[in-house]
Scaffold this active site. Sequence first.
Site, PDB file in Angstrom:
ATOM      1  N   CYS A  45       0.964  -1.080   0.068  1.00 20.32           N
ATOM      2  CA  CYS A  45       0.117   0.045   0.048  1.00 20.32           C
ATOM      3  C   CYS A  45       0.794   1.373  -0.024  1.00 20.32           C
ATOM      4  O   CYS A  45       1.960   1.390   0.963  1.00 20.32           O
ATOM      5  CB  CYS A  45      -0.768  -0.106   1.302  1.00 20.32           C
ATOM      6  SG  CYS A  45      -1.664   1.568   1.535  1.00 20.32           S
ATOM      7  N   SER A 166      -2.702   8.381   6.812  1.00 20.43           N
ATOM      8  CA  SER A 166      -1.513   8.420   6.664  1.00 20.43           C
ATOM      9  C   SER A 166      -0.792   9.772   6.554  1.00 20.43           C
ATOM     10  O   SER A 166       0.197  10.025   7.010  1.00 20.43           O
ATOM     11  CB  SER A 166      -0.804   7.738   5.168  1.00 20.43           C
ATOM     12  OG  SER A 166      -1.602   8.330   4.076  1.00 20.43           O
ATOM     13  N   TYR A 215      -4.961   5.587  -8.962  1.00 19.65           N
ATOM     14  CA  TYR A 215      -6.225   4.833  -8.718  1.00 19.65           C
ATOM     15  C   TYR A 215      -7.428   5.444  -9.544  1.00 19.65           C
ATOM     16  O   TYR A 215      -8.281   4.589  -9.966  1.00 19.65           O
ATOM     17  CB  TYR A 215      -6.677   5.083  -7.197  1.00 19.65           C
ATOM     18  CG  TYR A 215      -5.821   4.221  -6.387  1.00 19.65           C
ATOM     19  CD1 TYR A 215      -6.037   2.911  -6.146  1.00 19.65           C
ATOM     20  CD2 TYR A 215      -4.268   4.767  -5.713  1.00 19.65           C
ATOM     21  CE1 TYR A 215      -5.050   2.168  -5.168  1.00 19.65           C
ATOM     22  CE2 TYR A 215      -3.500   3.731  -5.203  1.00 19.65           C
ATOM     23  CZ  TYR A 215      -4.138   2.769  -4.701  1.00 19.65           C
ATOM     24  OH  TYR A 215      -2.986   1.919  -4.096  1.00 19.65           O
TER      25      TYR A 215
HETATM   26  N1  LIG Z   1      -6.785   7.934   3.471  1.00 14.13           N
HETATM   27  C1  LIG Z   1      -6.049   6.404   3.722  1.00 14.13           C
HETATM   28  C2  LIG Z   1      -6.234   5.513   2.938  1.00 14.13           C
HETATM   29  C3  LIG Z   1      -5.514   4.330   3.101  1.00 14.13           C
HETATM   30  C4  LIG Z   1      -6.062   3.253   2.246  1.00 14.13           C
HETATM   31  O1  LIG Z   1      -6.779   3.423   1.103  1.00 14.13           O
HETATM   32  N2  LIG Z   1      -5.437   2.013   1.996  1.00 14.13           N
HETATM   33  C5  LIG Z   1      -5.740   0.890   1.333  1.00 14.13           C
HETATM   34  C6  LIG Z   1      -4.454   0.033   0.636  1.00 14.13           C
HETATM   35  S1  LIG Z   1      -3.620   0.936  -0.342  1.00 14.13           S
HETATM   36  C7  LIG Z   1      -6.479  -0.322   2.023  1.00 14.13           C
HETATM   37  O2  LIG Z   1      -6.192  -0.388   3.301  1.00 14.13           O
HETATM   38  N3  LIG Z   1      -7.523  -0.638   1.518  1.00 14.13           N
HETATM   39  C8  LIG Z   1      -8.329  -1.755   2.271  1.00 14.13           C
HETATM   40  C9  LIG Z   1      -9.809  -1.802   1.652  1.00 14.13           C
HETATM   41  O3  LIG Z   1     -10.301  -0.687   1.111  1.00 14.13           O
HETATM   42  O4  LIG Z   1     -10.534  -2.975   2.072  1.00 14.13           O
HETATM   43  C10 LIG Z   1      -4.445   6.663   3.984  1.00 14.13           C
HETATM   44  O5  LIG Z   1      -3.848   7.650   3.181  1.00 14.13           O
HETATM   45  O6  LIG Z   1      -4.280   6.487   5.129  1.00 14.13           O
END
Ligand SMILES: N[C@@H](CCC(=O)N[C@@H](CS)C(=O)NCC(=O)O)C(=O)O
Length: 359
Positions: A45, A166, A215
Site C-alpha cells: 500500500c 497516513s 487509482y
Molecule cells: N486515506 C487513507 C487511505 C488508505 C487506504 O486506502 N489504504 C488501502 C490500501 S492501499 C486499504 O487499506 N484498503 C483496504 C480496503 O479498502 O479494504 C490513508 O492515506 O491513510
Amino acid sequence: MSKKFASEDGSFKRQVSSFRETISATHPIYKPEKGRYWLYVSLACPWAHRALITRVLKGLTSVIGISVVHWHLDEKGWRFLPYDDSNKPDDVSFTPSAELKPYDELSNSGVENHSIRYGTDGTIDHNYHFERLSQLYFKSEPEYSARYTVPVLWDLKTQTIVNNESSEIIRILNSGVFDKVADPHPDIDLLPKELESEIDEINSWVYDNINNGVYKTGFAEKQEIYEKEVTNLFKHLDKVESMLKGRYETLKTTHFSEEDILKSFYLLGNQLTEADLRLYPTLIRFDPVYVQHFKTNLNTIRSGYPYIHLWLRNLYWNDKAFHDTTNFNHIKWHYTRSHTRINPLSITPLGPSPNILPL
Ligand SMILES: N[C@@H](CCC(=O)N[C@@H](CS)C(=O)NCC(=O)O)C(=O)O
C-alpha cells in the site's frame, strides 16, 4: 476490486479516514512513549509506505513496532498470517520491513493468494494474534462501519486506533514527540517551517492528480473517465518533471559532480521533505505495476521522465529508508491478484525487469 469503489458515474471515490487523533506530551490520552504504539501496514500500500519510510527516517524502528498484513486483499479485507504456537513465526515486529525475506523477483509461479510464508508473505498480528485487520477496528470501535484500511497507528495502552490517515500519521512521527526515545538518526525534519506552505501546495495537487490519480485512472469504469484521468495524471507528471529539471539545473551551477548534485536533489530547498516522501510510494510503483495494471501507459518513468527517474533511483539506491521499505513482490502480487475486477485471472506479469534500474 468490487464495484463499491466506483460511484454511479463510474469514477473512483476514496473514503475519508475516521480516526484522527494525535500523539503529544500535552495530549490527555496519547502521550509519546517507547513501545506504546504500533503500526499496522501493508508493504503493497502506497499510503502505508509513507508511514514506514517516516518511521525509519526518524529513528523509530525500536520505538514503534510493526505488523505486516498478507499482500493479498480479499472481500473481508486485509489478513495477518495465522498465529500458531508450534510454529515460531519470524519476529519482525521491531525491525524495518526490509527484514522480511527477499524473494526472487521473477519467480511468481507457485505464489498463491493463500500462501503462508512467515516473513515473506507478511507477519502475524504480534499483539492480539488476530486473523483480520477488521478485528482491530472493531476492538477500537465496536460500531465501526467503514473500510478496514492500512496504515493504522495503534495504541497498545488504551487498545484503540490513534489515527488511520497516513498524511497525519507521518506528521505525528515527524513532529519530534518521540525524539527523546528515538534511535540515533540524522537530524531530519520533513516539514521545516520555512517550507511548510510550499510543501502543502505541492502535496495538494500531487495527492489529487498523482497519488490518487493512478487509482482514479485504474478504477475508472468508463472509457471517457479513464481517458480524462490518464491524461490529467501525465500532465501532472510533466509538471513534476519540469520542477525537477529546474532543480537539477540550478544545482549544476554550484555543484561540481553528479554525486554532489544527488545529495541535494529533492523537490524543494536542497533537502528531503514530505513532498518527496509522499510522491515516492506512487512513483516507485509506477513502472512495475501502474503502467500495465492501471493502464497508466502513455509513458513510463524510465523512458519518458529522465529527471523523475534520476530522483526516484537516487532515493531508492541512496537512502536505506526508501530502499528497505520497498518490497516489489508485495507490490506486484497485491495489485495483480487482489483487484480481480481489473485482472480476473490474477496473472502477475513478469516484467518490467528489473523493477527499478540501477543509478
Ligand atoms: N486515506 C487513507 C487511505 C488508505 C487506504 O486506502 N489504504 C488501502 C490500501 S492501499 C486499504 O487499506 N484498503 C483496504 C480496503 O479498502 O479494504 C490513508 O492515506 O491513510
